[in-house]
Write an enzyme that holds these catalytic residues in place. Sequence first.
Site, PDB file in Angstrom:
ATOM      1  N   ARG A   1      70.406  11.359  53.336  1.00 35.17           N
ATOM      2  CA  ARG A   1      71.062  11.908  52.148  1.00 35.17           C
ATOM      3  C   ARG A   1      70.719  11.100  50.895  1.00 35.17           C
ATOM      4  NH1 ARG A   1      77.428  10.195  52.295  1.00 35.17           N
ATOM      5  NH2 ARG A   1      77.228   8.210  53.354  1.00 35.17           N
TER       6      ARG A   1
ATOM      7  N   ASP B   1      84.115  12.726  61.714  1.00 33.65           N
ATOM      8  CA  ASP B   1      84.977  13.777  61.168  1.00 33.65           C
ATOM      9  C   ASP B   1      85.225  14.908  62.163  1.00 33.65           C
ATOM     10  OD1 ASP B   1      85.784  12.771  58.766  1.00 33.65           O
ATOM     11  OD2 ASP B   1      84.103  13.576  57.636  1.00 33.65           O
TER      12      ASP B   1
ATOM     13  N   GLU C   1      82.833  26.903  47.672  1.00 35.58           N
ATOM     14  CA  GLU C   1      81.428  26.962  48.098  1.00 35.58           C
ATOM     15  C   GLU C   1      80.799  28.334  47.872  1.00 35.58           C
ATOM     16  OE1 GLU C   1      83.968  25.847  49.965  1.00 35.58           O
ATOM     17  OE2 GLU C   1      83.579  23.704  50.143  1.00 35.58           O
TER      18      GLU C   1
ATOM     19  N   PHE D   1      79.470  24.494  55.628  1.00 31.72           N
ATOM     20  CA  PHE D   1      80.093  25.278  54.551  1.00 31.72           C
ATOM     21  C   PHE D   1      79.070  26.137  53.802  1.00 31.72           C
ATOM     22  CE2 PHE D   1      82.941  21.354  54.595  1.00 31.72           C
ATOM     23  CZ  PHE D   1      83.771  21.893  55.553  1.00 31.72           C
TER      24      PHE D   1
ATOM     25  N   SER E   1      79.198  12.555  48.819  1.00 36.84           N
ATOM     26  CA  SER E   1      78.771  12.701  50.221  1.00 36.84           C
ATOM     27  C   SER E   1      77.320  13.166  50.282  1.00 36.84           C
ATOM     28  CB  SER E   1      79.653  13.721  50.943  1.00 36.84           C
ATOM     29  OG  SER E   1      81.014  13.416  50.802  1.00 36.84           O
TER      30      SER E   1
ATOM     31  N   ARG F   1      73.687  13.181  57.205  1.00 30.66           N
ATOM     32  CA  ARG F   1      74.459  12.101  56.627  1.00 30.66           C
ATOM     33  C   ARG F   1      73.912  10.756  57.084  1.00 30.66           C
ATOM     34  NH1 ARG F   1      78.476   8.456  57.364  1.00 30.66           N
ATOM     35  NH2 ARG F   1      80.172   8.471  55.847  1.00 30.66           N
TER      36      ARG F   1
END
Lengths: 321, 280
Positions: free
Chosen positions: A14, A121, A62, A87, A41, A171
């Site tokens: 990222r 998460d 989104e 998303f 993020s 990530r």
Amino acid sequence: MLNKLPITNKKAVRVAYGETLVELGGLDQNVVVLDADVSSSTQSKLFAQKYPERFINVGIAEANMMAVAAGLAACGKIPFVNTFAVFCTLRAGDPLRSVVAYPELNVKIAGGYSGVSDSYDGATHQSVEDIAIVRSIPNIKVIVVADATEARLATMAAAKLKGPVYLRLSRAEVPIIFDADYHFVFGKAHELVPGDDLTIIANGYMVYKALEAVRILNQKGIYPRLLNMHTVKPLDEEAVLKAARETGAILTVEEHSIYGGLGSAVAETLGQNYPVPMKIMGFNDRFGETGGYDEVLAKMGLSAEEIVRNAENLLTKKAKR
Amino acid sequence: MQLTAERLRALNEISRNLRRTVVEMIYTAGSGHPGGSLSSVEIITALYLEKMKFDPRNPLDPRRDRFVLSKGHAAPTLYAMFAYLNVIPRSELLHLRKLGSRLQGHPDMKSVPGVEMSSGPLGLGLSVGAGMALAAKLNQAPYHTYVLLGDGEIQEGIIWEAVMTANKYKLNNLTAILDHNGVQLDGICDEIMPLGDVAAKFAAFGWRPFTCDGHDIASILNALEEATSYREGPSIIIAKTVKGKGVSYMEGKNIWHGKKIDDHEYRQAVAEIGGISYAE
């Protein structure tokens, strides 16, 4: 071209992506970046800091972000849409399909935190369905990024391509597989390791797992070919069929459901043109869960050891033909 | 904007003809959305023939005003206007919804120059319009963006996401027009999902609301003038309309949201509307 194992040098995909957005912003005034309140993020914040006037934060909305991007693209802008992969393909799936892909607008969709890279998460924030979704929508090109080097090259390539491109990002801080000489060609498989016993086709972080597996297989006297299939759509069918003809067995490895992703794309090609023994490794019709990144992957059967085991099984099948 | 009585008569006559054309198109196609197509006739007439910068000979001129038909099911009215303006040949109109025709059931921007955005899934057009208005700000381009919304459509959550976005960026180059006919596919809007005081809702979100009679071209043009003169942020015109306007048995009836027109119904509609069809 290829860094030698073991690779200790790591960088977050990222971060490399965010830095590349900044680079693109300097190259083309038409590049605009959108985010839905996750810019720290996705690292689109790096662009926001440098070019605040070309950064649009729509808040936690989104679908709206995707449709706003369509409007920007219809007026000549090159929007990069940023949020988590889950998303941007599901929350924003309707505008992605109907006002981005259908009119083939020049929107770049960056699916951050894909696979289980946001491991702690849990399943709600992970994405093991995104490729199946975007791959089934006409007009979207699909690229899966393996490391920081490839993140930069794929992002630059996406900006140059006309029309919607889905960039699957991560990530995670992952080993830097490719050195500065790596030549990324959109739509073309990249052969990392030559070999004739079977072919392992992987993408994303699984390329690194496959490299580890190849090292173990080599110690056992097995020499697989390893292809990095960074472009899932359009698939480099030529490379797949060449691998099938020359090695006689194909093992695909991906951080995604076994339905609809890289393995499916390869199987569709093989099944209709040149069937050989094959195995699809991925998420076996199940969600991810909370835990360390490599721990979760291992629990799903995505480890070097499991790749080795599946490769050996395939060789047995191939020998019985 | 002051119209001469003669010009107003001409615009009303064109609206009558568009209405007749739309009915013929949907009748010939054997399916379509008469109710919402007929309620938006005068709005589209006022925009294309008086208000918008739009050169039919150069529908992709970068300086043109943008019009997003967010209620994409009113496509026949837009197509009929395009045929009137010779953006598309009049001979194409009766190919609506036929295999191989550019005139898809809902607008396809790739196949029809002048269609600014493919539309149909309700709610998306306001976000798209906000994106176009943002692009105009970034490019320092003077065009204005208009988005035509259905009233059932504003039940979609994404509408309010777009409303907040347009307010945040103070998009004074964006005007939404609500075709407020009060009826949606399943029934009366206020029974299906009450919209409440639409003007107050938009105002609470930072938009400036204006109202007009959506079948009175002078009233529509007045509201458009007020809306585009407002410089503090985005504006919305709530245009009071009648679903199926101009055909007595369709007016205010939800069954005419999407329904084929049979031979008898067609003859009656043509007799009531009068005028001429632009379809060739």
